[in-house]
Design an enzyme around this catalytic site. Structure first.
Site, PDB file in Angstrom:
ATOM      1  N   ASP A   1     -16.882  24.650 -13.253  1.00  0.00           N
ATOM      2  CA  ASP A   1     -15.612  25.336 -13.560  1.00  0.00           C
ATOM      3  C   ASP A   1     -15.951  26.672 -14.222  1.00  0.00           C
ATOM      4  O   ASP A   1     -17.102  26.954 -14.567  1.00  0.00           O
ATOM      5  CB  ASP A   1     -14.726  24.456 -14.449  1.00  0.00           C
ATOM      6  CG  ASP A   1     -13.247  24.873 -14.374  1.00  0.00           C
ATOM      7  OD1 ASP A   1     -12.964  25.981 -13.846  1.00  0.00           O
ATOM      8  OD2 ASP A   1     -12.379  24.123 -14.854  1.00  0.00           O
TER       9      ASP A   1
HETATM   10  C1  NOJ Z   1     -10.348  27.029 -14.650  1.00  0.00           C
HETATM   11  C2  NOJ Z   1      -9.578  25.793 -14.316  1.00  0.00           C
HETATM   12  O1  NOJ Z   1      -9.952  24.739 -15.159  1.00  0.00           O
HETATM   13  C3  NOJ Z   1      -9.736  25.340 -12.869  1.00  0.00           C
HETATM   14  O2  NOJ Z   1      -8.833  24.310 -12.630  1.00  0.00           O
HETATM   15  C4  NOJ Z   1      -9.527  26.492 -11.938  1.00  0.00           C
HETATM   16  O3  NOJ Z   1      -9.635  26.067 -10.600  1.00  0.00           O
HETATM   17  C5  NOJ Z   1     -10.551  27.563 -12.254  1.00  0.00           C
HETATM   18  N1  NOJ Z   1     -10.339  28.034 -13.614  1.00  0.00           N
HETATM   19  C6  NOJ Z   1     -10.501  28.727 -11.277  1.00  0.00           C
HETATM   20  O4  NOJ Z   1      -9.356  29.456 -11.418  1.00  0.00           O
END
Ligand code: NOJ
Length: 725
Positions: free
Chosen positions: A282
């Site tokens: 992430d």
């Molecule tokens: C952080 C988030 O936790 C995740 O769900 C998301 O897909 C990513 N950022 C990318 O935007």
């Protein structure tokens, strides 16, 4: 390295007739270490000008978002494709190996045509609808060059303070797993790699929904038993449905951050489950191992990330900066890097990116069409849950003068919900617009804010519809709340509105379960509408005026109050389990009942249903692959056509480990005309009754299992069956 692959003949991986694995082998064999590391690096908002050199050198594999996507400079009519294609042209035409870039974007509950938030979609308990909605989203996003979405989120969600419950399919593994699998099918299609489809991403692996105190990103203390019996299950379903990617979660699990969690990522997801797709970190997750206090610097973070099995590193740059050196110094095994590169290449081949790297000029707009709007309206109908009704609903077509009041009556964008990158407020049909169309000048509107004037208008109206709840900024990522009551002031105004003795319907927009007891007590009817998407107003009017009989059911338990959390269907027997009767007489809390305010699965209709007795094809089933049929006849005993969501639950009274007091096993939707009967049929297999025992292996025990069929998790007929050898 084999000869420089500068001619097509020396690029056998371009031959689409060869099996994917052969193409991957051929490409891997000619890649330099730097090019391999490049395939493991994902950047954000790639810029074809500023990043040209990196792209040319094969140092970037993927970009989330795209240049112009957030800046707006090339985003004209919602089309991002020119920026994407410019960057792609450098990768394909100018880099040594011509490996295409992979463009990802958060397409969570629709792209331009925004559907209800996932928790709302889950309330329809409808796999086909989720699949169709995700297919529409994929089609619209693909037109703009997106090839990969970071959805579905299948985190089991039992914590209303956590803002991200809005993005989930709720608390039950069977519901979340089946809807998650449906989303995967909708986004990806079958076979994968067709035009107009995206790679899906099951996220966030794993345990994220247990963030301490509901504070996003917080510590997770959970054992492997609970993970296996609950939180890992929807991910397994997504993997079985062929999801191409999985995202690691920000949290730790019992002290080990997921971005360094070799046990769960490599041993369970990849080795045990055989997942051969990409694990993406992430946002900054590998670098944040330093914040967790388990890595001293970015270099150490890169070691832990690659060892744990994070294949593609999102934006922290840890791999890009250190991985080549770590391999050369012998600190990281090249085999680990090769395995991750293999996965990324496999994904790109599977998606058909080598054959179709470019978006091209879109042949059509991706703005909502009549067809996609119809689906969004259907989805919003299903998302609405009638929580209470003393008979005031549905309103007659001519209800006299109707007052529509509250902070959301003229809203567009706020009704789209959280995590919407591409939807537009102007596409939304507001409650006012939809009610105006029906009522003309018999509609009084007390615009965005409540006030004393609103209370006076109640006196002039024959019926009031008050639209309250949370703005989406109060839900979603990083937006946790310490108190789950309505936002400040709303309840007080509702009390005033209710004080004037006129019919009062309350509509609640929200991204999380709220403390609704006081609202249920004062209103004549309460509709939970979540955040419904572009067809918000139309869908609401359809339900309020009875064109549609509500059938949505809660995908999460509603606690009585904040101090009641956690409360959910995950509760297990204790040394002193209370029955509902004992809760009233003996109790556990001195100042509240233990039972939730609204049970999982709750939802009313404008008609009534009666359940016949459960019929079983047998009362025994063998644990060696046995199954039996359960059926129950349901009759529509009211005066309107309606849909009943018949729910099958089970309980395993004696097991090796404590098992939930109630767990959803299956459900069936019956559409019944007044007076009509229908039969809900379920096949129960021994395997469905299995669980992970003391030694963390999956087992099916012999002995009694209690089945329950009913309209929600709190009531229904119970019958015991026996699992035999
Ligand atoms: C952080 C988030 O936790 C995740 O769900 C998301 O897909 C990513 N950022 C990318 O935007």
């Amino acid at each position: 390295m084999s000869p420089d692959p500068s001619t097509p003949a020396e690029r056998p991986w371009l031959d689409a007739d060869r099996p994917v694995e052969e193409r991957v082998d051929a490409l891997l064999a000619v890649m330099s270490l730097a090019e391999k590391v490049g395939q493991l690096h994902q950047t954000a908002n790639i810029d074809p000008a500023a990043d040209a050199e990196l792209i040319r050198n094969g140092a970037i594999s993927s970009s989330l978002y795209a240049s112009g996507a957030t800046g707006g400079n090339v985003k004209d009519e919602g089309l991002l494709s020119s920026a994407i294609d410019s960057a792609q042209a450098i990768a394909v035409e100018e880099s040594r190996l011509g490996i295409p870039l992979l463009f990802g974007r958060d397409v969570i509950h629709g792209h331009r045509t925004v559907f209800p938030i996932p928790l709302g979609l889950a309330s329809g308990w409808d796999e086909s609808l989720v699949e169709r909605a995700c297919e529409v989203a994929a089609d619209e996003a693909h037109l703009e060059g997106v090839a990969w979405t970071f959805a579905p989120m299948v985190d089991i969600s039992e914590e209303p303070r956590w803002g991200r419950v809005a993005e989930s399919f709720g608390e039950q593994p069977v519901l979340s797993g089946r809807l998650g699998a449906a989303a995967v099918r909708g986004f990806q299609g079958e076979p994968v790699g067709e035009k107009g489809r995206l790679a899906a991403c099951a996220k966030h692996f794993v345990g994220y929904g247990l963030a301490a105190g509901g504070r996003d990103y917080d510590t997770v203390s959970v054992g492997e038993n609970t993970l296996r019996n609950l939180h890992l299950r929807p991910f397994k379903d997504a993997v079985d449905a062929g999801v191409l990617t999985v995202m690691a979660s920000f949290n730790d699990v019992d002290g080990v951050p997921m971005h360094s969690n070799r046990r769960l990522l490599r041993e369970v997801l990849k080795d045990e489950w055989g997942f051969d797709g990409v694990v993406v970190g992430d946002w900054g997750g590998v670098g944040q191992l330093m914040n967790h206090g388990v890595a001293a610097d970015l270099r150490e973070a890169a070691i832990y990330g690659i060892e744990a099995g994070i294949d593609l590193e999102m934006v922290s740059g840890a791999y890009a900066a250190h991985l080549a050196d770590l391999v050369e110094s012998g600190e990281v095994d090249l085999a680990l890097v090769d395995d991750s590169v293999r996965r990324v290449l496999r994904l790109k081949f599977r998606l058909g990116l080598f054959e179709r790297p470019y978006t091209g000029t879109p042949q059509r707009s991706n703005a909502p069409t009549e067809e996609t709007r119809a689906l969004a309206r259907e989805a919003a109908h299903g998302s609405m849950v009638l929580l209470s009704n003393n008979g005031v609903l549905p309103l007659p077509a001519d209800p006299g003068t109707l007052l529509l009041t509250g902070p959301f009556v003229q809203e567009g964008e706020a009704l789209l919900g959280t995590w919407v990158l591409d939807g537009k407020g102007d596409d939304v049909v507001s409650p006012e617009a939809a009610f105006r169309e029906r009522l003309g000048d018999k509609l009084l509107v007390q615009d965005n804010r409540f006030s004393e004037r609103g209370v006076q208008l109640v006196r002039q109206a024959d019926v009031t519809v008050a639209v309250v709840g949370e703005h989406p900024w109060r839900s979603g990522e990083a937006n946790s709340v310490a108190r789950i009551g309505l936002p400040t002031g709303q309840l007080e105004v509702l009390h005033e509105l209710a004080g004037i003795d006129k019919p009062l319907v309350v509509v609640v927009y929200t991204g999380r379960p709220l403390e609704l007891g006081p609202v249920l007590d004062l209103a004549d009817a309460v509709i939970l509408a979540w955040h419904p998407g572009v067809e918000a107003g139309n869908a609401l009017a359809d339900v309020v005026f009875g064109d549609v009989t509500p059938f949505g059911r809660l995908p999460m338990t509603f606690p009585r109050t904040t101090g009641h959390i956690p409360t959910s269907t995950h509760q297990r027997p204790t040394s002193r389990t209370l029955t509902p009767e004992q809760d009233k007489t003996e109790g556990r809390y001195l100042d509240a009942l233990v039972l939730p305010r609204l049970p999982f699965g709750h939802g009313l209709s404008y008609t009534t249903f009666s359940y016949g007795e459960m019929a079983l094809s047998a009362t025994e089933l063998s644990r060696a692959g046995g199954s039996l049929e359960v059926s129950v006849e349901v009759t529509n005993t009211g005066e309107r056509a309606g849909r009943e969501v018949v729910q099958l639950y089970f309980r395993d009274p004696v097991a090796q480990v404590t098992r939930p007091n109630i767990e959803l096993l299956d459900w069936a939707r019956l559409d019944l005309e007044p007076g009509q009967s229908g039969t809900a049929r379920f096949t129960v297999t021994a395997d469905q009754l299995g669980y992970f025992g003391r030694d963390l292996t999956r087992r099916v025990d012999t002995g009694e299992v209690v089945l329950m069929v009913g309209p929600d998790a709190s009531r229904g007929e119970r019958v015991s069956i026996t699992v035999t050898d």
